[in-house]
Motif scaffolding. Structure first.
Motif, PDB file in Angstrom:
ATOM      1  N   LYS A  85       0.868  -1.180   0.000  1.00  0.00           N
ATOM      2  CA  LYS A  85       0.000   0.000   0.000  1.00  0.00           C
ATOM      3  C   LYS A  85       0.905   1.230   0.000  1.00  0.00           C
ATOM      4  O   LYS A  85       1.964   1.217   0.622  1.00  0.00           O
ATOM      5  CB  LYS A  85      -0.851  -0.070   1.281  1.00  0.00           C
ATOM      6  N   GLY A  86       0.492   2.267  -0.690  1.00  0.00           N
ATOM      7  CA  GLY A  86       1.270   3.510  -0.657  1.00  0.00           C
ATOM      8  C   GLY A  86       2.373   3.528  -1.699  1.00  0.00           C
ATOM      9  O   GLY A  86       2.547   2.591  -2.466  1.00  0.00           O
ATOM     10  N   LYS A  87       3.088   4.617  -1.694  1.00  0.00           N
ATOM     11  CA  LYS A  87       4.124   4.849  -2.696  1.00  0.00           C
ATOM     12  C   LYS A  87       5.498   4.747  -2.031  1.00  0.00           C
ATOM     13  O   LYS A  87       5.729   5.347  -0.989  1.00  0.00           O
ATOM     14  CB  LYS A  87       3.908   6.253  -3.297  1.00  0.00           C
ATOM     15  N   TYR A  88       6.403   4.022  -2.670  1.00  0.00           N
ATOM     16  CA  TYR A  88       7.766   3.895  -2.148  1.00  0.00           C
ATOM     17  C   TYR A  88       8.492   5.250  -2.216  1.00  0.00           C
ATOM     18  O   TYR A  88       8.148   6.105  -3.023  1.00  0.00           O
ATOM     19  CB  TYR A  88       8.551   2.845  -2.952  1.00  0.00           C
ATOM     20  N   SER A  89       9.472   5.425  -1.371  1.00  0.00           N
ATOM     21  CA  SER A  89      10.363   6.584  -1.529  1.00  0.00           C
ATOM     22  C   SER A  89      11.761   6.035  -1.843  1.00  0.00           C
ATOM     23  O   SER A  89      11.969   4.819  -1.804  1.00  0.00           O
ATOM     24  CB  SER A  89      10.369   7.448  -0.270  1.00  0.00           C
ATOM     25  N   ILE A  90      12.700   6.908  -2.153  1.00  0.00           N
ATOM     26  CA  ILE A  90      14.031   6.449  -2.567  1.00  0.00           C
ATOM     27  C   ILE A  90      15.086   7.146  -1.711  1.00  0.00           C
ATOM     28  O   ILE A  90      15.157   8.388  -1.712  1.00  0.00           O
ATOM     29  CB  ILE A  90      14.288   6.767  -4.057  1.00  0.00           C
ATOM     30  N   PRO A  91      15.923   6.396  -0.981  1.00  0.00           N
ATOM     31  CA  PRO A  91      16.909   7.054  -0.118  1.00  0.00           C
ATOM     32  C   PRO A  91      17.829   7.991  -0.912  1.00  0.00           C
ATOM     33  O   PRO A  91      18.387   7.593  -1.935  1.00  0.00           O
ATOM     34  CB  PRO A  91      17.719   5.877   0.454  1.00  0.00           C
ATOM     35  N   GLY A  92      17.922   9.224  -0.453  1.00  0.00           N
ATOM     36  CA  GLY A  92      18.856  10.187  -1.059  1.00  0.00           C
ATOM     37  C   GLY A  92      18.387  10.853  -2.327  1.00  0.00           C
ATOM     38  O   GLY A  92      19.036  11.765  -2.835  1.00  0.00           O
ATOM     39  N   LEU A 133      21.581  19.042   0.007  1.00  0.00           N
ATOM     40  CA  LEU A 133      21.641  20.434   0.455  1.00  0.00           C
ATOM     41  C   LEU A 133      20.280  21.121   0.316  1.00  0.00           C
ATOM     42  O   LEU A 133      19.821  21.839   1.221  1.00  0.00           O
ATOM     43  CB  LEU A 133      22.706  21.165  -0.368  1.00  0.00           C
ATOM     44  N   LEU A 134      19.629  20.882  -0.818  1.00  0.00           N
ATOM     45  CA  LEU A 134      18.313  21.491  -1.021  1.00  0.00           C
ATOM     46  C   LEU A 134      17.305  20.972  -0.003  1.00  0.00           C
ATOM     47  O   LEU A 134      16.451  21.715   0.482  1.00  0.00           O
ATOM     48  CB  LEU A 134      17.813  21.205  -2.445  1.00  0.00           C
ATOM     49  N   GLU A 135      17.415  19.690   0.325  1.00  0.00           N
ATOM     50  CA  GLU A 135      16.498  19.112   1.321  1.00  0.00           C
ATOM     51  C   GLU A 135      16.690  19.817   2.667  1.00  0.00           C
ATOM     52  O   GLU A 135      15.730  20.208   3.330  1.00  0.00           O
ATOM     53  CB  GLU A 135      16.786  17.602   1.453  1.00  0.00           C
TER      54      GLU A 135
END
Ligand code: GLA
Length: 730
Positions: free
Chosen positions: A112-119, A510-512
């Motif tokens: 369920k839901g959407k994966y995220s990607i490290p970095g 850096l932007l994060e």
């Protein structure tokens, strides 16, 4: 349920509102691509019936079955070295020096839901609609494991793709190519569309038939580039704005990329997209994983318009983030084309004052406010305000602007350094250059090594200190050169090939940090205009300066190409002076305004230089933009002409409930005694009654869409078009 799996058949169907994507694991464990198109509710494998294609070998287990070949079968993730001679998605240099990868099915999982990607930036779900399918493949010999991830966004017909490559063996290997997406299309007469250009002329649409062999759209410049954009369309030869099949593919990545399209020996199409393999060699140690950037796919059976609507909604809702993602954007005045480097406090004050009187919301101080930055050769890296030029502190000036009722924004170019700067004098090793070689200069500047944590930390502190020193509401994040001389003191000969990707990871990190530390600040991306106009940057900056070309006529073409994938709110667009500084062209101020209104709107000139009549126009434009902004940014966008071919440019915004539409554009040249142009609006309610520009005559939606409206008579060149269509309340 958008993902369904037939466990027995090992058949996967991924459905969105209007599309279906099918895959199947065959008897040898190979993950075959079966279908991407309209919903068929049928396993489309019956179409895959192959002859023995000579010189296309078979995998060993197929025995004498010469009709089975990885060289012809559609696959989900093509590999190098195992008999598929088409473009590969994955290429691994094993410890013994061979580069074979043979991926076979291992397992699957639906989440369920959407994966995220490290970095890395990745699209996200905010309304509990998304699902994720993970299919794991493995190479039993090298112990390379690949998890293919599919994120499914039902309402916008978007399927995302990304791969996680893990070294489960005992030895280091090198990844030479790790693409994000592979898409095989076995049948059809396909063409492709890509967006090429150069500085001040970005995203010029080019559509071409496929020829046998490989065509590509790519960047090796360290940024996604002005020259080609990480978004392409595959379309049927008969595809138009409103009919025909097309597939959009976009990479959410701001560095060097490569999108390749191949028409193979039996007329099948393969598209592979990801980090540019020419700029990539990743040392994947035992136990480590590599995460590819994300790619977005969408299929439309109703032409380019539907495809654009899906990408626009998706980028606005599931890619852009932060306070401003769906908020009205401030109308801004930027001093760059008004002053370039040549300003003092009084000049800026007068520009700001006049702007505030005409209704502008925010003053943006561009390049030249810091260090010894009085031209292109010095100062980058020294993010300390030049108090001499500003006759005092930044806070003092910002407070003056705020006293006029305006917000304040500031330009930075954080990734760069001038050799003539204190930063470079103190840290020459922070600039990217190869020891014993003179580095390439571009715009007289060098690039900071963003792969290094100490460099990122320095920039974070320097930018944060400025942002804390005064009430700053906006940052323009610029990046004014392509990168070369790839070498980092933080890497060694074994992992130097990681640097271009590590640079991008450093920028993202850096932007994060900065966007989360300053959540109320609106960040606008920039790269010599639109040289890094991509979904990766849009994750941090909900708008990007579209081009350094502010000429209204040229902008119709740049913005036309940009509109195929990117939402209107993402497009930074300003009214500038005439003769235009890039082309010398003179266009009416109303034409410049309607063109800039197809974006996040502003001005970039000294408004004091305008006549009182023009100032009245500006006042009225700002009023109109503020009124129309919800329609322009939240409505659906329609391309009503093709400015690359037609004699006029016209586009339309339609509100979701079809109660209102706005047509903007320009007639390029007026001709004597000429029959008037006809524009056919789209997206209206056929049965409703509408009025145009508050006129007394009423028209049915059907009449307007089927018969069209005449463009008002023009006089002179580049005449503006503005028609507001409003539904009569019944
Ligand atoms: C780039 C940007 C411009 C301006 C200049 C300043 O070219 O695209 O808008 O900010 O840098 O040097």
């Amino acid at each position: 349920m958008s993902i369904s799996v037939n466990e027995k058949e090992k058949f996967f169907s991924v459905k969105t509102a209007n599309t279906e994507y099918q895959m199947k694991v065959d008897e040898f464990g190979v993950l075959k691509h079966i279908w991407y198109g309209e919903i068929t509710n049928k396993n489309m494998e019956y179409l895959l019936d192959y002859p023995n294609v000579g010189f296309s070998g078979s995998i060993y287990e197929a025995g004498t079955r010469q009709t089975y070949s990885l060289d012809t079968l559609p696959q989900e993730y093509s590999c190098e070295g195992t008999g598929d001679y088409r473009i590969s998605s994955l290429s691994v240099l094993n410890k013994d020096g061979d580069s074979s990868v043979d991926l076979r099915f291992k397992g699957w999982e639906v989440k369920k839901g959407k994966y995220s990607i490290p970095g890395l930036p990745a699209s996200y779900d905010n309304s509990n609609e998304a699902e994720t399918l993970e299919i794991t493949l493995e190479d039993k010999v090298s112990k390379i494991e690949v998890v293919l991830k599919y994120g499914v966004f039902e309402n916008t017909d978007i399927i995302t793709r990304s791969a996680v490559i893990t070294n489960k063996g005992d030895n280091s290997v090198y990844l030479k190519n790790a693409s994000s997406v592979c898409l095989d299309i076995p049948f059809g007469n396909w063409q492709w569309v890509h967006f090429q250009g150069r500085h001040a002329m970005e995203r010029q649409l080019e559509r071409a038939s496929l020829i046998h062999g490989v065509q590509e759209s790519s960047s090796n410049r360290g940024a996604s580039s002005h020259q080609q954009n990480p978004a392409i369309v595959l379309c049927s030869a008969d595809c138009t704005e409103i009919s025909g099949s097309c597939i959009g593919a976009m990479l959410m990545y701001s560095g060097s990329f490569k999108a390749r399209v191949q028409l193979d020996q039996i007329d099948q199409v393969r598209m592979v997209m990801g980090i540019n393999p020419e700029m990539f060699k990743w040392n994947l140690k035992a136990g480590e994983s590599f995460y590819t950037p994300e790619a977005f796919l969408s299929f439309s059976s109703q032409g380019f318009e539907k495809l654009s609507h899906c990408f626009h909604k998706f980028i606005r809702n599931n890619v852009c983030r932060g306070k401003y993602k769906l908020e009205s954007r401030p109308v801004l005045i930027n001093n760059w084309e008004a002053t370039y480097f040549d300003f003092n406090e009084e000049i800026l004050y007068n520009i700001a004052k006049q702007a505030s009187e005409l209704g502008v919301d925010m003053f943006v101080l561009d390049d030249g406010w810091f260090g010894q930055r009085n031209g292109e050769t010095a100062g980058l890296g020294d993010w300390f305000v030049n108090e001499e030029k500003l006759s005092g502190s930044l806070k003092k000036f910002v407070d003056k602007v705020k006293a006029m009722g305006m917000k304040f924004g500031l330009w930075f170019e954080p990734e760069m350094v001038s050799e003539d700067s204190d930063l470079y004098r103190n840290h020459p090793d922070w600039a990217i250059k190869i020891p014993d070689r003179a580095p390439v200069r571009s715009r007289c500047q060098l690039v900071l090594d963003m792969s290094r944590k100490d460099v990122q930390d320095y920039i974070y502190e320097a930018v944060s200190n400025v942002l804390k020193s005064a009430d700053i509401s906006y940052v323009k994040w610029d990046m004014n050169r392509s990168i070369s001389d790839w070498f980092s003191h933080g890497l060694n000969s074994e992992n130097m090939g990681e640097m271009p990707h590590r640079y991008v990871l450093g920028v993202y990190s850096l932007l994060e940090r900065l966007t989360s530390s300053f959540p109320d600040v609106l960040f606008e991306g920039c790269c010599g205009g639109g040289g890094r106009f991509d979904a990766g940057m849009l994750y941090y900056c909900p708008q990007i300066w579209c081009s350094d070309d502010t000429d209204a006529y040229e902008r119709t073409k740049i913005q036309y190409g940009t509109s195929f994938f990117y939402p209107i709110s993402a497009v930074g667009s300003h009214v500038s002076t005439v003769p235009n500084h890039q082309t010398g062209r003179i266009t009416p101020i109303e034409t410049r305004a309607v063109t800039a209104m197809a974006g996040s709107f502003g001005y970039e000139l000294d408004l004091n230089t305008l006549s009182s009549e023009e100032k009245e126009s500006v006042k009225n434009q700002i009023k109109r933009f503020k009124e129309y902004q919800p329609l322009i940014h939240n409505g659906e966008y329609y391309r009503l002409s093709n400015p690359m071919e037609d004699e006029y440019a016209a586009w339309e915004f339609v509100s979701e409930d079809k109660s209102e539409a706005l047509i903007h554009g320009m007639v390029f040249f007026t001709k004597p005694n000429f029959v008037r142009y006809l524009i056919k609006p789209r997206g209206l309610d056929e049965n409703a009654e509408y009025v145009i520009n508050n006129g007394s005559e009423t028209y049915t939606g059907k009449a307007l869409m089927s018969g069209g409206v005449l463009v008002p008579k023009t006089s002179g060149d580049y005449s503006p078009i503005e028609m507001h269509i409003a539904k009569l309340l019944s």
